[in-house]
Design an enzyme around this catalytic site. Sequence first.
Site, mmCIF file in Angstrom:
data_model
loop_
_atom_site.group_PDB
_atom_site.id
_atom_site.type_symbol
_atom_site.label_atom_id
_atom_site.label_comp_id
_atom_site.label_asym_id
_atom_site.label_seq_id
_atom_site.Cartn_x
_atom_site.Cartn_y
_atom_site.Cartn_z
ATOM 1 N N ALA A 1 0.807 -1.216 0.000
ATOM 2 C CA ALA A 1 0.000 0.000 0.000
ATOM 3 C C ALA A 1 0.846 1.275 0.000
ATOM 4 O O ALA A 1 0.423 2.300 -0.522
ATOM 5 C CB ALA A 1 -0.964 -0.002 1.179
ATOM 6 N N THR A 2 2.035 1.207 0.573
ATOM 7 C CA THR A 2 2.903 2.398 0.533
ATOM 8 C C THR A 2 3.180 2.779 -0.917
ATOM 9 O O THR A 2 3.033 3.941 -1.322
ATOM 10 C CB THR A 2 4.236 2.125 1.272
ATOM 11 O OG1 THR A 2 3.940 1.851 2.635
ATOM 12 C CG2 THR A 2 5.179 3.310 1.173
ATOM 13 N N THR B 1 9.630 -7.162 -12.974
ATOM 14 C CA THR B 1 9.129 -8.538 -13.025
ATOM 15 C C THR B 1 8.170 -8.787 -11.861
ATOM 16 O O THR B 1 8.484 -8.463 -10.722
ATOM 17 C CB THR B 1 10.304 -9.534 -12.933
ATOM 18 O OG1 THR B 1 11.194 -9.257 -14.019
ATOM 19 C CG2 THR B 1 9.831 -10.968 -13.005
ATOM 20 N N SER C 1 -3.216 -3.801 0.421
ATOM 21 C CA SER C 1 -1.962 -4.383 0.901
ATOM 22 C C SER C 1 -2.165 -5.854 1.240
ATOM 23 O O SER C 1 -3.124 -6.217 1.914
ATOM 24 C CB SER C 1 -1.521 -3.605 2.148
ATOM 25 O OG SER C 1 -0.418 -4.244 2.748
ATOM 26 N N CYS D 1 4.635 1.876 12.040
ATOM 27 C CA CYS D 1 5.574 2.752 11.336
ATOM 28 C C CYS D 1 6.086 3.872 12.218
ATOM 29 O O CYS D 1 7.180 4.367 12.023
ATOM 30 C CB CYS D 1 4.918 3.401 10.125
ATOM 31 S SG CYS D 1 4.504 2.247 8.856
ATOM 32 N N HIS E 1 -0.365 -7.988 3.206
ATOM 33 C CA HIS E 1 -0.165 -8.489 4.573
ATOM 34 C C HIS E 1 -1.234 -8.019 5.549
ATOM 35 O O HIS E 1 -1.248 -8.433 6.705
ATOM 36 C CB HIS E 1 1.241 -8.165 5.088
ATOM 37 C CG HIS E 1 1.551 -6.716 5.300
ATOM 38 N ND1 HIS E 1 1.642 -6.159 6.539
ATOM 39 C CD2 HIS E 1 1.824 -5.720 4.434
ATOM 40 C CE1 HIS E 1 1.967 -4.884 6.433
ATOM 41 N NE2 HIS E 1 2.078 -4.588 5.163
ATOM 42 N N GLN F 1 -6.587 -1.074 5.190
ATOM 43 C CA GLN F 1 -7.151 -1.694 6.394
ATOM 44 C C GLN F 1 -8.603 -2.136 6.193
ATOM 45 O O GLN F 1 -9.239 -2.575 7.155
ATOM 46 C CB GLN F 1 -7.099 -0.696 7.561
ATOM 47 C CG GLN F 1 -5.701 -0.270 7.956
ATOM 48 C CD GLN F 1 -4.973 -1.321 8.788
ATOM 49 O OE1 GLN F 1 -5.558 -2.320 9.212
ATOM 50 N NE2 GLN F 1 -3.696 -1.100 9.006
HETATM 51 C C1 PLP Z 1 -3.852 2.622 6.219
HETATM 52 C C2 PLP Z 1 -2.521 2.112 5.739
HETATM 53 N N1 PLP Z 1 -2.013 2.586 4.612
HETATM 54 C C3 PLP Z 1 -0.830 2.136 4.135
HETATM 55 C C4 PLP Z 1 -0.097 1.183 4.786
HETATM 56 C C5 PLP Z 1 1.203 0.725 4.218
HETATM 57 O O1 PLP Z 1 1.058 -0.547 3.655
HETATM 58 P P1 PLP Z 1 2.276 -1.461 3.234
HETATM 59 O O2 PLP Z 1 2.864 -1.981 4.498
HETATM 60 O O3 PLP Z 1 1.665 -2.525 2.393
HETATM 61 O O4 PLP Z 1 3.232 -0.619 2.475
HETATM 62 C C6 PLP Z 1 -0.592 0.664 5.977
HETATM 63 C C7 PLP Z 1 0.196 -0.329 6.723
HETATM 64 O O5 PLP Z 1 0.375 -0.208 7.902
HETATM 65 C C8 PLP Z 1 -1.845 1.142 6.460
HETATM 66 O O6 PLP Z 1 -2.339 0.688 7.609
HETATM 67 S S1 FES Z 2 2.720 -0.882 9.521
HETATM 68 FE FE1 FES Z 2 0.768 -0.132 10.045
HETATM 69 S S2 FES Z 2 1.066 1.943 9.997
HETATM 70 FE FE2 FES Z 2 2.870 1.215 9.256
#
Ligand code: PLP
Ligand code: FES
Length: 389
Positions: free
Chosen positions: A59-60, A227, A187, A313, A189, A167
């Site tokens: 998701a990042t 890839t 995402s 994070c 995971h 989420q």
């Molecule tokens: C709302 C939200 N956005 C983005 C992310 C980032 O996702 P990813 O770990 O897949 O980069 C997270 C992960 O904690 C999240 O909770």
């Molecule tokens: S792993 Fe959930 S906010 Fe970054």
Amino acid sequence: MDPRVLDAMLPFLSGQFGNPHSKTHEYGWEAESASEAAREQVASLVGADSKEIVFTSGATESNNMAIKGIAHFYGEKKRHIITTQTEHKCVLDSCRVLQQEGFEVDYLPVKQDGLVDLELLRSLIRPDTALVSVMYVNNEIGVIQPVREIGQLCRENKVFFHCDAAQAVGKIPLDVNELKIDLMSISGHKLYGPKGIGALYVRRRPRVRIEPIFSGGGQERGMRSGTLPHSLVVGFGAACDIAGRELEADTAHIARLSARLEQGLVSRIPHVVINGSTESRYKGNLNISFAYVEGESLLMALKDMAVSSGSACTSASLEPSYVLRALGVDEEMAHTSIRFGIGRFTTEAEVDYAVENCVKHVERLREMSPLWEMVQEGIDLKSIQWSQH
Ligand SMILES: Cc1ncc(COP(=O)(O)O)c(C=O)c1O
Ligand code: FES
């Protein structure tokens, strides 16, 4: 990770390890067809067409791609972006980078319950607004934003709507067409799939264009070169497939344990506050502030439980959560907040253990606190004139 996801992935980490982009041999084709089947599984969970799913590392990356991608593609005429103060860091930081490039960004405040004020959002939309980016479920406090209303508002005003649904996908039923979402981040995971894989949904009708971040072989319809890690893709697909089939059972299980946790804590510990709306929320998240205990000491005391104050994070930082601060939670209470997560594999015994552990340590820490002693004696702390030296 769900063990069924691992089972689905294993063959593709060993025997069937072809390159899904190799068009000249069967070894490549089998990897490609497994990736495409997974793409269908992801798409089907969110009501999308498989051609609208772009695989990313998570998701990042999806959030970066959506926000910077829209800004850079439409930026000549549209220089304005709206997001909220409680987004994930990767959304906020992507917007900050765009500000340095000369884009204008409004960071919408949220109400005390953590929800967006739709009228305020409406008032911020301008003719040069390119994008509104609002998350679905907040990662720290679990509140569910009024995504349907935001989608409607954006469509009426011909503004693209990006939703960070990291989420939400797999946890609550959702459909990108019903909600009028143009871009959506997912995402792996967060839904019991592997780490390092996710997706960006990019609408095809009406077509949404983004400038890619990566240059290269033009994979993923030119939007994300590189890839495909097809074993991760297969795992992600399997996780989406399971989530779709088990969503109802997961929801019931999580709601039951969440009520047990909340009830256990609230009935046995006085002076606790649940952060964020209690109505519009995902039950797998419970964020509670414990008044009159020192936050760091509480976290340290609970170190055999995987809880945090805020997000993973930002857990290295001693600053109180910016999300809670945006809700107007005062610094002390933000410091003593704990985020509990409940999921598919959480057991009743774990919830009971968590309650006992919290009760024990909150009571112990409060006994050491002079403030708590005053509260017990019925002194109103707000009435005290603290001397300033
Ligand atoms: C709302 C939200 N956005 C983005 C992310 C980032 O996702 P990813 O770990 O897949 O980069 C997270 C992960 O904690 C999240 O909770
Ligand atoms: S792993 Fe959930 S906010 Fe970054």
